[in-house]
Write a protein that holds these residues in place. Structure first.
Motif, mmCIF file in Angstrom:
data_model
loop_
_atom_site.group_PDB
_atom_site.id
_atom_site.type_symbol
_atom_site.label_atom_id
_atom_site.label_comp_id
_atom_site.label_asym_id
_atom_site.label_seq_id
_atom_site.Cartn_x
_atom_site.Cartn_y
_atom_site.Cartn_z
ATOM 1 N N TRP A 32 0.813 -1.212 0.000
ATOM 2 C CA TRP A 32 0.000 0.000 0.000
ATOM 3 C C TRP A 32 0.849 1.266 0.000
ATOM 4 C CZ3 TRP A 32 0.064 3.064 4.478
ATOM 5 C CH2 TRP A 32 0.456 2.451 5.662
ATOM 6 N N GLY A 33 2.156 1.146 0.154
ATOM 7 C CA GLY A 33 3.038 2.293 0.003
ATOM 8 C C GLY A 33 3.539 2.453 -1.419
ATOM 9 N N GLU A 34 3.196 1.475 -2.269
ATOM 10 C CA GLU A 34 3.627 1.530 -3.666
ATOM 11 C C GLU A 34 2.456 1.572 -4.638
ATOM 12 O OE1 GLU A 34 6.506 -1.438 -4.586
ATOM 13 O OE2 GLU A 34 7.806 -0.852 -2.935
ATOM 14 N N VAL A 35 1.330 0.981 -4.252
ATOM 15 C CA VAL A 35 0.127 0.964 -5.083
ATOM 16 C C VAL A 35 -1.050 1.360 -4.191
ATOM 17 C CG1 VAL A 35 -1.392 -0.463 -6.501
ATOM 18 C CG2 VAL A 35 1.073 -0.873 -6.530
ATOM 19 N N PHE A 36 -1.836 2.338 -4.647
ATOM 20 C CA PHE A 36 -2.982 2.773 -3.849
ATOM 21 C C PHE A 36 -3.953 1.614 -3.643
ATOM 22 C CE2 PHE A 36 -1.647 6.950 -5.533
ATOM 23 C CZ PHE A 36 -1.598 7.655 -4.342
ATOM 24 N N PRO A 37 -4.462 1.443 -2.412
ATOM 25 C CA PRO A 37 -5.415 0.354 -2.133
ATOM 26 C C PRO A 37 -6.716 0.512 -2.923
ATOM 27 C CG PRO A 37 -4.567 1.312 -0.092
ATOM 28 C CD PRO A 37 -4.107 2.197 -1.211
ATOM 29 N N ARG A 38 -7.454 -0.596 -3.039
ATOM 30 C CA ARG A 38 -8.707 -0.603 -3.810
ATOM 31 C C ARG A 38 -9.772 0.302 -3.229
ATOM 32 N NH1 ARG A 38 -9.997 -6.811 -4.077
ATOM 33 N NH2 ARG A 38 -9.638 -6.425 -1.896
ATOM 34 N N TRP A 39 -9.711 0.569 -1.941
ATOM 35 C CA TRP A 39 -10.769 1.339 -1.314
ATOM 36 C C TRP A 39 -10.628 2.855 -1.521
ATOM 37 C CZ3 TRP A 39 -8.853 4.622 2.346
ATOM 38 C CH2 TRP A 39 -7.637 4.285 2.939
ATOM 39 N N ILE A 40 -9.584 3.302 -2.216
ATOM 40 C CA ILE A 40 -9.424 4.736 -2.477
ATOM 41 C C ILE A 40 -9.990 5.054 -3.856
ATOM 42 C CG2 ILE A 40 -7.799 6.644 -2.738
ATOM 43 C CD1 ILE A 40 -5.943 5.228 -0.824
ATOM 44 N N PRO A 41 -11.145 5.705 -3.914
ATOM 45 C CA PRO A 41 -11.770 5.987 -5.203
ATOM 46 C C PRO A 41 -10.891 6.902 -6.064
ATOM 47 C CG PRO A 41 -13.202 6.647 -3.373
ATOM 48 C CD PRO A 41 -11.908 6.212 -2.792
ATOM 49 N N GLY A 42 -10.858 6.601 -7.335
ATOM 50 C CA GLY A 42 -10.108 7.405 -8.288
ATOM 51 C C GLY A 42 -8.623 7.093 -8.349
ATOM 52 N N LEU A 43 -8.079 6.500 -7.303
ATOM 53 C CA LEU A 43 -6.650 6.194 -7.280
ATOM 54 C C LEU A 43 -6.363 4.699 -7.207
ATOM 55 C CD1 LEU A 43 -5.401 8.946 -4.809
ATOM 56 C CD2 LEU A 43 -5.176 8.930 -7.291
ATOM 57 N N ARG A 44 -7.402 3.912 -6.911
ATOM 58 C CA ARG A 44 -7.196 2.480 -6.663
ATOM 59 C C ARG A 44 -6.394 1.816 -7.781
ATOM 60 N NH1 ARG A 44 -13.456 1.148 -6.953
ATOM 61 N NH2 ARG A 44 -13.255 2.696 -5.366
ATOM 62 N N GLY A 45 -5.387 1.079 -7.355
ATOM 63 C CA GLY A 45 -4.562 0.321 -8.290
ATOM 64 C C GLY A 45 -3.462 1.119 -8.965
ATOM 65 N N ARG A 46 -3.465 2.439 -8.846
ATOM 66 C CA ARG A 46 -2.404 3.236 -9.455
ATOM 67 C C ARG A 46 -1.169 3.232 -8.566
ATOM 68 N NH1 ARG A 46 -5.362 8.679 -11.734
ATOM 69 N NH2 ARG A 46 -6.883 7.605 -13.029
ATOM 70 N N ARG A 47 -0.022 3.425 -9.183
ATOM 71 C CA ARG A 47 1.218 3.478 -8.413
ATOM 72 C C ARG A 47 1.281 4.772 -7.606
ATOM 73 N NH1 ARG A 47 4.942 -0.089 -8.648
ATOM 74 N NH2 ARG A 47 6.746 1.243 -8.327
ATOM 75 N N VAL A 48 1.767 4.653 -6.390
ATOM 76 C CA VAL A 48 1.989 5.818 -5.545
ATOM 77 C C VAL A 48 3.266 6.491 -6.046
ATOM 78 C CG1 VAL A 48 2.544 6.593 -3.208
ATOM 79 C CG2 VAL A 48 0.903 4.733 -3.539
ATOM 80 N N PRO A 49 3.216 7.763 -6.417
ATOM 81 C CA PRO A 49 4.458 8.444 -6.807
ATOM 82 C C PRO A 49 5.449 8.407 -5.643
ATOM 83 C CG PRO A 49 2.541 9.795 -7.327
ATOM 84 C CD PRO A 49 2.055 8.650 -6.505
ATOM 85 N N ALA A 50 6.676 8.039 -5.931
ATOM 86 C CA ALA A 50 7.675 7.881 -4.867
ATOM 87 C C ALA A 50 7.817 9.151 -4.034
ATOM 88 C CB ALA A 50 9.015 7.471 -5.452
ATOM 89 N N LEU A 51 7.831 10.300 -4.688
ATOM 90 C CA LEU A 51 7.994 11.556 -3.943
ATOM 91 C C LEU A 51 6.796 11.849 -3.045
ATOM 92 C CD1 LEU A 51 9.728 13.912 -6.517
ATOM 93 C CD2 LEU A 51 10.720 12.833 -4.485
ATOM 94 N N ALA A 52 5.615 11.355 -3.400
ATOM 95 C CA ALA A 52 4.428 11.569 -2.570
ATOM 96 C C ALA A 52 4.571 10.870 -1.221
ATOM 97 C CB ALA A 52 3.176 11.078 -3.280
ATOM 98 N N ALA A 53 5.385 9.848 -1.167
ATOM 99 C CA ALA A 53 5.657 9.166 0.100
ATOM 100 C C ALA A 53 6.941 9.677 0.744
ATOM 101 C CB ALA A 53 5.746 7.662 -0.121
ATOM 102 N N VAL A 54 7.950 9.933 -0.075
ATOM 103 C CA VAL A 54 9.270 10.293 0.456
ATOM 104 C C VAL A 54 9.281 11.686 1.084
ATOM 105 C CG1 VAL A 54 11.658 10.798 -0.204
ATOM 106 C CG2 VAL A 54 10.547 8.723 -1.025
ATOM 107 N N VAL A 55 8.669 12.655 0.423
ATOM 108 C CA VAL A 55 8.736 14.036 0.938
ATOM 109 C C VAL A 55 8.094 14.152 2.326
ATOM 110 C CG1 VAL A 55 7.977 16.409 0.536
ATOM 111 C CG2 VAL A 55 9.011 15.097 -1.326
#
Length: 198
Positions: free
Chosen positions: A100-123
């Motif tokens: 879930w730190g690399e791919v948005f979970p299914r329960w997040i509408p609009g983002l489910r299954g998309r890759r989490v941008p690395a900077l969105a977690a790192v910053v």
């Protein structure tokens, strides 16, 4: 005779939880240990606060509670909410090693299954690591010197004065917070390296 072909709801929930929080490939063992340790660095202070303020256990001297809070919010409830919030924030470190730190979970509408941008977690993780390290190191130095943030001696009834068992217990409960920032920083670097090189 009836046979079960599906796991019971509690079994499915446990399997989903385990799958969501299991480390992804490429996570070093030390990073796994550090990420799983972070929520436990916050737990002792949360338990101490709830015991001392919410349940009024005789483990602290003086009046316990935060400074300024709204008058409509009971201090006992505030402390529980603060402690739960602290644990949830600390638990986000597990996302730096989990799916879930690399791919948005299914329960997040609009983002489910998309890759989490690395900077969105790192910053935010890096900023949090720096802030937590500075904050808790400063707090540790101030308490060790017996001074408040203005350089004045701590009052005798300050909870972290180590003149008796109550002060020692409070210091023992808050001391693990010194590890929160550095551990988060290390896990953030491991996350960045893994995501940057893949």
């Amino acid at each position: 005779m009836t046979t079960l072909t599906e796991a019971p709801p509690s079994g499915r929930l446990r399997a989903a939880w385990t799958a969501a929080h299991a480390p992804v490939d490429g996570v070093p063992r030390w990073a796994r240990i550090a990420a799983y340790t972070i929520p436990f660095t916050v737990l002792p202070s949360s338990v101490w606060r709830i015991a001392a303020v919410t349940f009024h256990a005789p483990i602290a001297r003086g009046e316990q509670g935060p400074g300024e809070i709204p008058s409509w919010l009971p201090v006992e409830l505030y402390v529980v909410l603060l402690s739960v919030f602290s644990e949830l924030v600390a638990f986000t470190a597990v996302g730096l090693i989990s799916r879930w730190g690399e791919v948005f979970p299914r329960w997040i509408p609009g983002l489910r299954g998309r890759r989490v941008p690395a900077l969105a977690a790192v910053v935010p993780a890096a900023a949090g690591a720096v802030a937590l390290t500075c904050m808790w190191t400063l707090a540790g130095v101030i308490v060790a010197l017996g001074l408040d943030v203005h350089g004045q001696p701590l009052p005798a009834d300050f909870p972290l004065n180590v003149h008796d068992w109550q002060g020692l217990l409070a210091v023992a409960a808050y001391a693990p917070l010194l590890l929160w920032g550095p551990l988060l920083g290390a896990v953030t670097v491991a996350y960045w390296r893994r995501r940057h090189h893949t």
